[in-house]
Design a protein around this motif. Structure first.
Motif, PDB file in Angstrom:
ATOM      1  N   LEU A   1       0.731  -1.131  -0.083  1.00  0.00           N
ATOM      2  CA  LEU A   1      -0.001  -0.102  -0.177  1.00  0.00           C
ATOM      3  C   LEU A   1       0.939   1.340  -0.045  1.00  0.00           C
ATOM      4  O   LEU A   1       1.448   1.574   0.902  1.00  0.00           O
ATOM      5  CB  LEU A   1      -0.899   0.082   1.262  1.00  0.00           C
ATOM      6  N   GLY A   2       0.832   1.960  -1.066  1.00  0.00           N
ATOM      7  CA  GLY A   2       1.828   3.253  -1.256  1.00  0.00           C
ATOM      8  C   GLY A   2       1.170   4.159  -2.047  1.00  0.00           C
ATOM      9  O   GLY A   2      -0.291   4.419  -1.748  1.00  0.00           O
ATOM     10  N   THR A   3       1.568   4.723  -2.927  1.00  0.00           N
ATOM     11  CA  THR A   3       1.033   5.825  -3.982  1.00  0.00           C
ATOM     12  C   THR A   3      -0.082   4.962  -4.502  1.00  0.00           C
ATOM     13  O   THR A   3      -1.439   5.733  -4.656  1.00  0.00           O
ATOM     14  CB  THR A   3       1.703   6.173  -4.932  1.00  0.00           C
TER      15      THR A   3
ATOM     16  N   TYR B   1      -9.173   3.521  -3.707  1.00  0.00           N
ATOM     17  CA  TYR B   1      -9.893   3.655  -2.553  1.00  0.00           C
ATOM     18  C   TYR B   1      -9.059   3.148  -1.465  1.00  0.00           C
ATOM     19  O   TYR B   1      -9.209   3.163  -0.166  1.00  0.00           O
ATOM     20  CB  TYR B   1     -11.056   2.688  -2.668  1.00  0.00           C
ATOM     21  N   CYS B   2      -8.002   2.508  -1.617  1.00  0.00           N
ATOM     22  CA  CYS B   2      -7.168   1.941  -0.674  1.00  0.00           C
ATOM     23  C   CYS B   2      -5.562   2.208  -0.688  1.00  0.00           C
ATOM     24  O   CYS B   2      -4.956   1.325  -1.407  1.00  0.00           O
ATOM     25  CB  CYS B   2      -7.347   0.508  -0.586  1.00  0.00           C
ATOM     26  N   SER B   3      -5.039   3.389  -0.736  1.00  0.00           N
ATOM     27  CA  SER B   3      -3.883   3.639  -0.968  1.00  0.00           C
ATOM     28  C   SER B   3      -3.511   5.199  -0.326  1.00  0.00           C
ATOM     29  O   SER B   3      -4.283   5.739   0.122  1.00  0.00           O
ATOM     30  CB  SER B   3      -3.529   3.913  -2.361  1.00  0.00           C
ATOM     31  N   GLY B   4      -2.327   5.470  -0.310  1.00  0.00           N
ATOM     32  CA  GLY B   4      -1.984   6.716   0.214  1.00  0.00           C
ATOM     33  C   GLY B   4      -2.772   7.734  -0.558  1.00  0.00           C
ATOM     34  O   GLY B   4      -3.240   8.896  -0.012  1.00  0.00           O
ATOM     35  N   THR B   5      -2.698   7.536  -2.005  1.00  0.00           N
ATOM     36  CA  THR B   5      -3.383   8.727  -2.944  1.00  0.00           C
ATOM     37  C   THR B   5      -5.096   8.654  -2.545  1.00  0.00           C
ATOM     38  O   THR B   5      -5.688   9.810  -2.443  1.00  0.00           O
ATOM     39  CB  THR B   5      -3.250   8.283  -4.345  1.00  0.00           C
ATOM     40  N   ALA B   6      -5.549   7.618  -2.305  1.00  0.00           N
ATOM     41  CA  ALA B   6      -6.818   7.173  -1.879  1.00  0.00           C
ATOM     42  C   ALA B   6      -7.304   7.935  -0.457  1.00  0.00           C
ATOM     43  O   ALA B   6      -8.354   8.609  -0.530  1.00  0.00           O
ATOM     44  CB  ALA B   6      -7.352   5.922  -1.889  1.00  0.00           C
TER      45      ALA B   6
ATOM     46  N   LEU C   1      -1.130  18.060   1.118  1.00  0.00           N
ATOM     47  CA  LEU C   1      -1.785  17.003   1.987  1.00  0.00           C
ATOM     48  C   LEU C   1      -1.364  15.586   1.299  1.00  0.00           C
ATOM     49  O   LEU C   1      -1.347  15.334   0.411  1.00  0.00           O
ATOM     50  CB  LEU C   1      -3.317  16.941   1.909  1.00  0.00           C
ATOM     51  N   THR C   2      -0.851  14.787   2.393  1.00  0.00           N
ATOM     52  CA  THR C   2      -0.309  13.388   1.718  1.00  0.00           C
ATOM     53  C   THR C   2      -0.968  12.260   2.757  1.00  0.00           C
ATOM     54  O   THR C   2      -1.461  12.532   3.701  1.00  0.00           O
ATOM     55  CB  THR C   2       1.218  13.207   1.969  1.00  0.00           C
ATOM     56  N   GLY C   3      -0.868  11.172   2.094  1.00  0.00           N
ATOM     57  CA  GLY C   3      -1.247   9.907   2.812  1.00  0.00           C
ATOM     58  C   GLY C   3      -0.847   9.857   4.206  1.00  0.00           C
ATOM     59  O   GLY C   3      -1.561   9.686   5.543  1.00  0.00           O
ATOM     60  N   ARG C   4       0.532  10.215   4.362  1.00  0.00           N
ATOM     61  CA  ARG C   4       1.465  10.214   5.773  1.00  0.00           C
ATOM     62  C   ARG C   4       0.626  11.274   6.709  1.00  0.00           C
ATOM     63  O   ARG C   4       0.178  10.917   7.890  1.00  0.00           O
ATOM     64  CB  ARG C   4       2.653  10.418   5.518  1.00  0.00           C
ATOM     65  N   LYS C   5       0.348  12.265   6.201  1.00  0.00           N
ATOM     66  CA  LYS C   5      -0.219  13.538   6.939  1.00  0.00           C
ATOM     67  C   LYS C   5      -1.733  13.042   7.460  1.00  0.00           C
ATOM     68  O   LYS C   5      -2.081  13.483   8.478  1.00  0.00           O
ATOM     69  CB  LYS C   5      -0.284  14.599   5.984  1.00  0.00           C
ATOM     70  N   VAL C   6      -2.395  12.491   6.618  1.00  0.00           N
ATOM     71  CA  VAL C   6      -3.844  12.188   6.958  1.00  0.00           C
ATOM     72  C   VAL C   6      -3.659  11.023   7.969  1.00  0.00           C
ATOM     73  O   VAL C   6      -4.132  11.023   9.068  1.00  0.00           O
ATOM     74  CB  VAL C   6      -4.546  11.604   5.846  1.00  0.00           C
ATOM     75  N   ALA C   7      -2.802  10.255   7.922  1.00  0.00           N
ATOM     76  CA  ALA C   7      -2.406   9.047   8.757  1.00  0.00           C
ATOM     77  C   ALA C   7      -1.924   9.483  10.460  1.00  0.00           C
ATOM     78  O   ALA C   7      -2.540   9.236  11.283  1.00  0.00           O
ATOM     79  CB  ALA C   7      -1.474   8.347   8.525  1.00  0.00           C
ATOM     80  N   ALA C   8      -1.245  10.404  10.241  1.00  0.00           N
ATOM     81  CA  ALA C   8      -0.803  11.344  11.450  1.00  0.00           C
ATOM     82  C   ALA C   8      -1.989  12.043  12.085  1.00  0.00           C
ATOM     83  O   ALA C   8      -1.909  12.081  13.068  1.00  0.00           O
ATOM     84  CB  ALA C   8       0.525  12.244  11.120  1.00  0.00           C
ATOM     85  N   ALA C   9      -2.551  12.716  11.339  1.00  0.00           N
ATOM     86  CA  ALA C   9      -3.822  13.427  11.876  1.00  0.00           C
ATOM     87  C   ALA C   9      -4.757  12.498  12.493  1.00  0.00           C
ATOM     88  O   ALA C   9      -5.236  12.768  13.470  1.00  0.00           O
ATOM     89  CB  ALA C   9      -4.540  14.263  10.730  1.00  0.00           C
TER      90      ALA C   9
ATOM     91  N   VAL D   1       1.794   3.088   3.180  1.00  0.00           N
ATOM     92  CA  VAL D   1       0.659   3.243   3.980  1.00  0.00           C
ATOM     93  C   VAL D   1       0.679   2.028   4.852  1.00  0.00           C
ATOM     94  O   VAL D   1       0.258   2.104   6.206  1.00  0.00           O
ATOM     95  CB  VAL D   1      -0.729   3.248   3.342  1.00  0.00           C
ATOM     96  N   GLY D   2       1.314   0.872   4.344  1.00  0.00           N
ATOM     97  CA  GLY D   2       1.078  -0.148   5.120  1.00  0.00           C
ATOM     98  C   GLY D   2       1.879   0.048   6.484  1.00  0.00           C
ATOM     99  O   GLY D   2       1.713  -0.850   7.702  1.00  0.00           O
ATOM    100  N   ALA D   3       2.987   0.942   6.616  1.00  0.00           N
ATOM    101  CA  ALA D   3       3.696   1.166   7.861  1.00  0.00           C
ATOM    102  C   ALA D   3       2.667   1.915   8.980  1.00  0.00           C
ATOM    103  O   ALA D   3       3.153   1.849  10.019  1.00  0.00           O
ATOM    104  CB  ALA D   3       4.803   2.370   7.414  1.00  0.00           C
TER     105      ALA D   3
END
Length: 316
Positions: free
Chosen positions: A130-132, A178-183, A213-221, A262-264
């Motif tokens: 799970l990445g970009t 629907y299931c990735s950093g971009t999603a 905004l990135t997937g990492r930032k959404v996860a951190a939020a 994202v898997g991280a």
């Protein structure tokens, strides 16, 4: 000891490392993924030259997010990279003077899980990166399964939502949409509503820099308690479970490993995804289910697998 360089070439970043026989990474280099083919090739040459200054490297392995030909000598198509029908390893070998081998990035991650992780004890392992986007690798009895034409298993582009979000591959409703950093970013923005009227941390982020905004930032939020980010992560968990149930219906693996950027962050969604998986799996109450676990190799899996495959090639 044979030192090799593994380079994981994703849609967002290029991660390279000098790797020993036992999977120890002794040096690293990283760069943003350039948008043009010429710039990407210069980038790869530069990181190899940087790492070779201090290390006696024997070969380079490339983990590439794209469709490769059966011999893994050409990149046919890569949704998130600029190469089209390009003989990447041969051209790079000519430029840098070292043997270069190439493998699909998720296959490289799967091979790392076999060489350095738990897949050695598994009969059928599916690695979902799970990445970009979403990459996938399949190991059957310790062998990478690539299909008849070298592109299997392209799970990220299974259609999970008819007429859903458009995908760079040309279809709509692909699993990775629907299931990735971009999603994760797109879902968070959709949930915030017009002008970011919902959410706190994410709304502030968008107000400061709308494109940041990135997937990492959404996860951190989400980890920090932002309700919209948590809802977006919940949606990712739901679609992850749905997709993994489809995968299990087809391949019946005993082990599924989540890797990638994202898997991280899987601690945020793995339990919910497992629940969704169990609900969606055909005959789930009457059959043994795959173990679903996060990689212990972190984001290094693609790099480690590519380095191991390069080592195998020069020793053959």
């Amino acid at each position: 000891m044979t030192l090799t360089i593994g380079i994981d070439i994703g849609g967002t970043s290029v991660r390279a490392g000098v790797v020993t026989d036992d999977g120890t990474v002794v040096d690293t280099a990283r760069a943003e993924t350039p948008r043009s083919a010429a710039a990407l090739e210069r980038c790869l040459d530069r990181v190899v030259q940087e790492l070779c200054v201090e290390h006696d490297v024997k070969a380079v392995g490339l983990a590439v997010a794209g469709f490769l030909d059966p011999a893994r000598e050409r990149v046919a198509f890569a949704p998130h990279l600029p190469w089209r029908d390009t003989a990447v390893p041969a051209e790079m070998t000519q430029r840098i003077g070292l043997p270069v081998i190439m493998e699909h990035d998720a296959n490289s991650a799967a091979w790392a899980e076999f060489v350095h992780g738990p897949a050695r004890q598994s009969k059928v392992t599916c690695v979902v990166a799970l990445g970009t986007g979403i990459g996938a690798g399949l190991l059957i009895d310790g062998q990478l399964y690539r299909g008849a034409y070298g592109v299997a298993p392209e799970l990220g582009h299974l259609q999970v939502v008819p007429d859903g979000r458009p995908c760079d591959c040309g279809k709509r409703g692909c699993w990775e949409r629907y299931c990735s950093g971009t999603a994760l970013v797109e879902t968070a923005i959709d949930l915030m509503g017009p002008k970011g009227s919902r959410g706190v941390l994410l709304a502030r982020e968008l107000a400061d820099d709308p494109g940041s905004l990135t997937g990492r930032k959404v996860a951190a939020a989400a980890e920090a308690g932002d309700p919209v980010a948590q809802e977006a992560v919940g949606e990712l968990a739901r679609w992850l479970g749905v997709g993994l149930a489809m995968v299990s219906d087809v391949f019946d693996p005993d082990l599924i490993i989540l890797s990638g950027g994202v898997g991280a962050s899987s601690r945020l969604f793995l339990d919910d995804a497992r629940d969704q998986f169990a609900q969606q799996l055909t005959g789930g109450k009457y059959r043994r289910k795959a173990r679903i676990r996060a990689t212990e190799l972190g984001e290094r899996a693609g790099m480690l697998g590519a380095a191991a495959l390069a080592r195998d090639a020069v020793r053959a």
